[in-house]
Design a protein around this motif. Sequence first.
Motif, short mmCIF file in Angstrom:
data_model
loop_
_atom_site.label_atom_id
_atom_site.label_comp_id
_atom_site.label_asym_id
_atom_site.label_seq_id
_atom_site.Cartn_x
_atom_site.Cartn_y
_atom_site.Cartn_z
N ALA A 106 1.02 -1.18 0.11
CA ALA A 106 -0.04 -0.08 -0.11
C ALA A 106 0.95 1.34 0.22
O ALA A 106 1.97 1.24 0.71
N PHE A 158 -1.84 7.93 -0.28
CA PHE A 158 -2.66 8.81 -1.36
C PHE A 158 -3.14 9.79 -0.47
O PHE A 158 -3.74 9.76 0.40
N THR A 190 -4.63 5.04 1.53
CA THR A 190 -3.47 4.28 0.76
C THR A 190 -4.15 3.87 -0.46
O THR A 190 -5.41 3.54 -0.52
N CYS A 191 -3.24 3.47 -1.31
CA CYS A 191 -3.78 2.91 -2.75
C CYS A 191 -2.64 1.77 -3.11
O CYS A 191 -1.83 1.85 -2.53
N ARG A 192 -3.03 1.03 -3.84
CA ARG A 192 -2.21 0.05 -4.68
C ARG A 192 -1.69 0.51 -5.74
O ARG A 192 -0.36 0.03 -5.76
N CYS A 243 -2.14 2.85 -9.45
CA CYS A 243 -2.83 3.94 -10.21
C CYS A 243 -2.39 3.81 -11.86
O CYS A 243 -1.24 3.37 -12.34
N VAL A 278 -7.56 5.10 -9.68
CA VAL A 278 -6.81 4.63 -8.54
C VAL A 278 -7.30 3.26 -7.77
O VAL A 278 -8.89 3.44 -7.43
N PHE A 336 -7.72 1.41 -4.80
CA PHE A 336 -7.62 1.19 -3.18
C PHE A 336 -7.60 -0.09 -2.80
O PHE A 336 -6.43 -0.53 -2.11
N ASP A 337 -8.49 -1.00 -2.93
CA ASP A 337 -8.39 -2.49 -2.45
C ASP A 337 -9.34 -3.07 -3.51
O ASP A 337 -9.62 -2.79 -4.48
N PHE A 370 -12.32 1.41 -5.57
CA PHE A 370 -11.43 2.29 -6.45
C PHE A 370 -12.14 3.73 -6.64
O PHE A 370 -13.17 4.11 -6.38
#
Length: 591
Positions: free
Chosen positions: A495, A498, A514-516, A518, A541, A543-544, A548
């Motif tokens: 992560a 963000f 937090t994001c994974r 982009c 983006v 996220f999980d 998104f």
Amino acid sequence: MAVCARLCGVGQSRRCRRRQRNNQQDQGSDSDMDEEEEEQIVGQRLGDAGGSSSSGGPERGAATAGPSDAGGEYGSSGGHVNRGGFLDRRSTGPPHPQSLAELPPELLVEIFSLLPGTVLPNVALVCKKFRQILNTETIWRRRCMEEFGMKEDLRKMEAGGVSSQDLYVKRVNPRVKSGRFMKLLPDYEHMDYRDVYTHLLHPYRHILGLWQPDIGPYGGLLNVVVDGLFIIGWMYLPPHDPRVEDPMRRRPLFRIHMWESKKATVECMYGHKGPHKGDIQTVKKDEFSTKCNQTDHHRMPGGRQEEFRTWLEEEWGRTLEEIFHEHMQELILMKFIYTSQYDNCLTYRRIYLPPAMPSDLLQPGLFKGTYGSHGLEIVMLSFHGTSARATKLTGDPNVPAGQLTLDVDLSRPVVLPELEQQRNIDELSRLVLGVHEEVQREVEQQANGTPATVRRPAEGACGGAGGAEEVVAGDAACSDSCHSGNSSSNNPPEALPFVLPFGVMARNEVYPRTCRKCFYGTGLIAGHGFTSPERTPGLFVLFDEDRFGFIWLDLKSFSLYSRLTDHLPHAHAPNMERFEAMLRNMQSWTS
């Protein structure tokens, strides 16, 4: 005939098994075969007797059999008379069945329970025995459970999802001054699973699943399911804006149930006066329509003003004063006037959930997202090679339902800069617009027929510029850590922090920090009435697995999407070709 009597053990009768097996052969061939079989059986018995001792007993003479062997075998207990007239200790059980009809009834019930319910009427035409066995409740109960998800006992069933106000009504009994409650349900004690399957579930099986109502640009999402002993059409409504992570709201539009034995009844559930008469018509394949026969149940005593206030509270969770304060009255009033025209008749078209592939970035499905003053809308996320697409199921006057709202290029990842630089909208625009210009150049080169040039990932992608290897256009523009199929692995990407840039509006201030990953993508914007549609660059983006977002650079706004977690049976597409054809049809409905 003496030989025949000795073989079957019943003598000369109309039910001689020997005659039944050879009823199509002439009498000469019967006698010849009798002699040959008798010699063969006797020879086998004499060979067996050579290695065993006789058990003692009265000797029985036979024309071709050994006296001592015959006497010993005949005098033993627990044996079975074989076709040679002798007792066989090894065959004490019943004879092996020669056809399906000779199986025990309990085995036939188990076999018939495994067959689809659509073929059971043909099985009943085979013989009287099969027809009688198919009256067994176990067979039809299993068909109702496996094909339609009925998991309750018919005698103890409660209709889930329906309020007690709909199931009960207070009826005054002249003999009981205090009155009593009487169920608005049929007498299920006199029904069986076969009636439910034959007259309710099977005739209406073609309307189970997901559907999109034809309500102009607004669209919708209808889920028709088996709920208890009802088939109910639930209209899905997004949560009240901007609570995107709240569960979906449901409102029943119609229901079908067995009011009388061997007869299904359709009732309209629209309005505030309870169920009333309705009708369902199948227009063509993957399309049906509903009609209300008592539209007076839709009206309220206070007229249109009371109906609008009630609709406003249910649909938006707001009062009349609140929408005037937020300057939303024009959009909301327009939707009320437009949708109220469809309260008596609606047409629905089938939609499918996208099939999942191991290489998908995340599990495809339905999501609810924020769209500014238009409120929350439902989109369908699907994956097509190196692109992810979000199609609107509910729309607005600007971009109607059925249109492709997001198109994400998974081969063009973008790694965000440091957290402080993320707050600068100019820095984010420089990264995304740089990728956008590169895409435009490649499109022009393909249109002119010139070979595509090599390209590098966006600045900062996959560990930063300068250190990345050149990749040919059209291939994946990132390393294995950026590949779209990595979400299916056991180790999800780390992560990253963000934050939204300053100046970007968000309906929901509570978004993940937090994001994974982009990616570069485009979003569809248009004027009122879907005029001048245009695809503008933005940032997708992830996220999980369930959330998104998308940053619209031209609009300087942020949309947050959250997964719809409801169980949706009978909704998955049979294959990818069928799903893509459905997407093309959806766009043509509203174009």
